[in-house]
Design an enzyme around this catalytic site. Sequence first.
Site, short mmCIF file in Angstrom:
data_model
loop_
_atom_site.label_atom_id
_atom_site.label_comp_id
_atom_site.label_asym_id
_atom_site.label_seq_id
_atom_site.Cartn_x
_atom_site.Cartn_y
_atom_site.Cartn_z
CG ASP A 1 57.63 88.30 -37.60
OD1 ASP A 1 58.36 89.25 -37.92
OD2 ASP A 1 57.41 87.34 -38.37
CG ASP B 1 42.45 92.90 -31.24
OD1 ASP B 1 43.58 93.44 -31.20
OD2 ASP B 1 41.50 93.36 -31.88
CE LYS C 1 56.87 91.71 -39.66
NZ LYS C 1 56.66 90.51 -40.50
CD1 TRP D 1 59.45 83.86 -35.95
CD2 TRP D 1 59.47 85.58 -34.53
NE1 TRP D 1 60.11 84.90 -36.56
CE2 TRP D 1 60.14 85.96 -35.72
CE3 TRP D 1 59.35 86.50 -33.50
CZ2 TRP D 1 60.70 87.23 -35.89
CZ3 TRP D 1 59.90 87.77 -33.66
CH2 TRP D 1 60.57 88.13 -34.84
CG ASP E 1 48.14 85.61 -34.81
OD1 ASP E 1 49.26 86.03 -35.13
OD2 ASP E 1 47.14 85.72 -35.56
N GLY F 1 53.35 80.16 -36.41
CA GLY F 1 53.92 79.44 -35.29
C GLY F 1 55.41 79.19 -35.30
#
Length: 206
Positions: free
Chosen positions: A114, A95, A154, A59, A77, A57
Site C-alpha cells: 500500500d 527502505d 497500489k 494492513w 516501512d 499498521g
Amino acid sequence: MTRHRLSDKAHRHDAAYQRAKQENYAARAVYKLEEIDKRFHILRQGARVLDLGCWPGSWIQYAGDRVTETGYVLGLDLKPVVLSFPAHVEHRVADVFEWTPGPDLPPFDVVLSDMAPHTTGDRHTDVVRSEGLAERALDIACMVLRPGGHCVAKVFQGGGFGELLKRFRASFQEARPYHAKNSRSTSTEQYLVGRGLKASATVRRP
C-alpha cells in the site's frame, strides 16, 4: 492486541474512519484490503505474507488476523509501527529500495503493497514516484514469492500504468487493475492484483 490511533488526520469524520476507530484498526485503509481479499481471495490461514509500506499498521493487523497463528506476517516501512502484535506478526524498519530478503526468510505466499510517495503537489511527479514504488513491489514479489503466490500493489494511475499492468500480466497467471470501493471518489489510485506467480517470473535472490 494493543492498536495505535488512526493516522488519517484529514478525514477524521468520514464513515470508514469512524468504523476503523470502533474496530481498533490503525487506519481506514484496512477496508480496501478487506475488500480486495474478499474479491480475489488473496489471504488464507497459514499463509506467509510480506507487507511493504506497512505503516501505520492496519494492513498487517488484518493480514495477521487472516493468516492466524499458523501463518506469518512481516511488515517493512521507513517508519516504525507503534503497535503490539502476536508472535506470528513482526515489522522492521527498512527502505524497500535497499532491502533484499535474507537466507532466513523462506518464500512468501503473498506480497502486499500500500506504498505511496510523499506527495509533492505536482501530480506528474507523484504519479511517477508511485509507479516506481509499484514496480519495486513487483520486483520484490518476483524475488520472494513462491510460484503460484499473489501480489497486491497500489499505484496512482498515470502514463506508465499500461506498461506496469503489462509487467504484472507477464508475471502472473491472472492480473488486473482494481479500484476499491473504499477508495475516495476523487482518488486516482488503483490496485494491481496479480494471482498465481509464474515460475518463469521468479528471480533468484541476490
